[in-house]
Write an enzyme that holds these catalytic residues in place. Structure first.
Site, short mmCIF file in Angstrom:
data_model
loop_
_atom_site.label_atom_id
_atom_site.label_comp_id
_atom_site.label_asym_id
_atom_site.label_seq_id
_atom_site.Cartn_x
_atom_site.Cartn_y
_atom_site.Cartn_z
N SER A 11 37.73 37.38 43.62
CA SER A 11 37.40 38.30 42.52
C SER A 11 38.02 37.86 41.21
O SER A 11 37.37 37.89 40.17
CB SER A 11 37.87 39.71 42.89
OG SER A 11 37.19 40.17 44.04
N ALA A 12 39.29 37.46 41.24
CA ALA A 12 39.95 37.03 40.00
C ALA A 12 39.54 35.62 39.61
O ALA A 12 39.26 35.35 38.44
CB ALA A 12 41.47 37.10 40.18
N GLU A 32 38.39 26.27 46.09
CA GLU A 32 38.15 27.29 47.11
C GLU A 32 38.13 26.66 48.50
O GLU A 32 37.42 25.68 48.73
CB GLU A 32 36.81 27.99 46.84
CG GLU A 32 36.30 28.89 47.94
CD GLU A 32 37.28 29.98 48.34
OE1 GLU A 32 37.42 30.23 49.56
OE2 GLU A 32 37.92 30.57 47.45
N ALA A 33 38.90 27.25 49.42
CA ALA A 33 38.97 26.72 50.78
C ALA A 33 37.66 26.94 51.54
O ALA A 33 37.31 26.15 52.42
CB ALA A 33 40.12 27.37 51.53
N HIS A 472 43.91 46.43 50.90
CA HIS A 472 44.25 46.63 49.49
C HIS A 472 45.70 46.23 49.21
O HIS A 472 46.40 46.92 48.47
CB HIS A 472 44.06 48.10 49.10
CG HIS A 472 42.68 48.63 49.33
ND1 HIS A 472 42.44 49.95 49.68
CD2 HIS A 472 41.48 48.03 49.25
CE1 HIS A 472 41.13 50.13 49.81
NE2 HIS A 472 40.53 48.98 49.55
#
Length: 534
Positions: A11-12, A32-33, A472
């Protein structure tokens, strides 16, 4: 060499890659993995249930047992472009004015509500239209449920009977309220951070996306971050250098893990894991806060709700075919259809609980197996202490990047959390005993009559044994003005130049609600700071 190296395309990371690469003079690498978000199930809002257990698309972090003699949790995070926004329940919240103002009051100027609200309005393309708190024309589509199950209207009406305000936008008010969930969905399809921010930016020549590439270490030259060590899809190790900054956007679990693997963390933890101590930072991996959801499930006395459309292969095939034709039905909705914010007790200063309601129900949870929708009609609730004060921790156990970390979830460690949970459970039972929904209930299937509403101990135990992780987590690289805080209010890692963290781990306290929206807004705001520093 790149100007900015961003670790994590969640998201970030997607927001940062978009914002920073808008300057054609800046070279940006996004690492990104996971792989591309092309699997068709990633587009179907409820289709991700088919992929949740697949390690090709999700990281699976096993925690300690949630209580003595209990079972561990499995905390799932996205391992794909879009990160957890590609596999989450899509519920969209912003947090309240008091949450953000409280964050600033803790010593974090620039993170108050008036400073963050413009970022929310900038990122949103809200189907309800523009308002003082909503945005339109932004890259992220936000909508409400288009074709709700008729049972949902009765769930909302029940809340009104109990004094909750029924609203069209549950994010526009901060009092007790109930309404259809806002979600990152457009025309019945998931609208992840990758789709909203990364996909439009991929054509820019100054943005490179390295998928199937795992960051294994932050490279340091004295007290300065110079780049990252990565493992490529071929298994080779490579060094990537950054002229300006390395930005960690791996989330509240993977970011502190990477810092510790890089020698930044509690000295004792690092030495025990065989990692050279580069910077003794005791709070890296500490102060972890996470929602634990209390679960209630009920059997209905009539063939209502969505179970009959979701349970069993034949029903799923029929519902899937209808979805492909119309982009409607239960598969086109967020994880939970209705949400409410309420007070656990009348004298609470503000809503301290979130309740998610759905016209379906799951069967009994079996450790290690995915939960299945019941064939008999049911309705369910997932409720959480909105601002938990209990704290857990994360610590590496080895210098091997693939070794699992030690995660203590810390659920219900505080008297505050236990008290709110007990009071909340009583309110939930009262809710389902109120018409019109009460007229639809045959019996409570979980936790059942063995758990007394007025027994705090029994309520907490049922939440630990049969509840859920909220997904969260915050706090493991918390920002603040004190020297011991991991990051400062500009999200820079203290003690290391050119290293920044932009994800939920920087939140010292919970911004009440689901965190996907707040993380994207934080990244938008952080990009403004990065661009201003140039």
């Amino acid at each position: 060499m790149y100007d900015y190296v961003i670790a994590g395309a969640g998201s970030a990371g997607c927001v940062l890659a978009d914002r920073l690469s808008r300057d054609p003079g800046v070279q940006v690498l996004l690492v990104e993995a996971g792989g591309a978000d092309r699997h068709p199930y990633l587009r179907v809002p409820k289709g991700v249930g088919k992929l949740f257990g697949d390690p090709s698309y999700s990281w699976h972090y096993r925690t300690r047992p949630v209580r003595p003699g209990g079972n561990p949790d499995m905390w799932v995070r996205g391992k794909v472009l879009g990160g957890s926004s590609s596999v989450n329940g899509m519920v969209y919240n912003r947090g309240t004015r008091a949450d953000w103002d409280g964050l600033a009051a803790l010593g974090n100027p620039g993170w108050d509500w008036e400073s963050v609200l413009p970022a929310f309005r900038a990122i949103e393309d809200n189907a309800l239209g523009a308002s003082p708190t909503r945005g339109t024309g932004g890259p992220l589509r936000v909508s409400t449920v288009r074709d709700p199950d008729p049972l949902c209207d009765e769930l909302i009406a029940t809340g009104e009977t109990l004094g909750l305000r029924a609203v069209a936008d549950v994010n526009e008010h901060d009092g007790e309220r109930i309404g259809y969930a806002m979600a990152t969905i457009k025309a019945g399809q998931r609208f992840s951070a990758a789709r909203a921010f990364l996909r439009p930016a991929r054509s820019r020549p100054n943005l490179v996306v390295a998928a199937h590439t795992t960051v294994t270490r932050v490279l340091l030259d004295g007290d300065k971050a110079t780049g990252v060590q990565v493992r490529t899809a071929r298994g080779s190790s490579e060094t990537i250098l950054a002229r300006r900054e390395v930005i960690l956007s791996l989330g509240s679990l993977a970011t502190p893990k990477l810092l510790q693997l890089s020698g930044i963390g509690p000295a004792g933890t690092l030495r025990a894991a065989g990692v050279e101590v580069r910077l003794d930072r005791p709070l890296v991996g500490a102060r972890l806060r996470e929602h634990r959801c209390l679960a209630l499930r009920f059997r209905l006395n009539a063939p209502l709700g969505a179970n009959r459309q979701l349970a069993g292969s034949v029903a799923q095939a029929r519902t899937g075919a209808a979805y492909l034709l119309t982009r409607k039905g239960p598969l086109a909705r967020p994880a939970y259809d209705v949400m409410a914010f309420l007070k656990s007790r009348p004298d609470a200063a503000r809503p301290d609980a979130e309740v998610l309601l759905a016209p379906w129900s799951l069967g009994a949870l079996v450790p290690g197996k995915p939960a299945a929708v019941e064939r008999e009609p049911g309705v369910s609730a997932c409720a959480m202490v909105l601002r938990p004060t209990s704290e857990g921790s994360l610590a590496i156990t080895s210098a091997d990047p693939d070794a699992a970390p030690d995660i203590d979830p810390g659920y219900f460690a505080s008297a505050h959390d236990r008290k709110v949970a007990g009071d909340l459970f009583g309110r939930l039972r009262a809710y389902f005993a109120t018409d019109p929904i009460a007229s639809r209930i045959r019996r409570e299937t979980f936790p059942g009559p063995s758990v007394a509403s007025d027994s705090e101990e029994e309520v907490v135990r049922s939440a630990l044994d049969g509840g859920y992780c909220g997904f969260h987590a915050v706090g493991t690289c918390a920002m603040g003005s004190a020297p011991q805080d991991v990051t400062d209010p500009e999200l820079r890692v203290r003690g290391v130049d050119n290293l920044r963290v932009v994800d939920a781990s920087v939140l010292p306290v919970m911004v009440a609600g689901n965190l996907n929206g707040p993380v994207m807004a934080m990244a938008w705001r952080a990009a403004e700071s990065l661009l201003a520093d140039r």
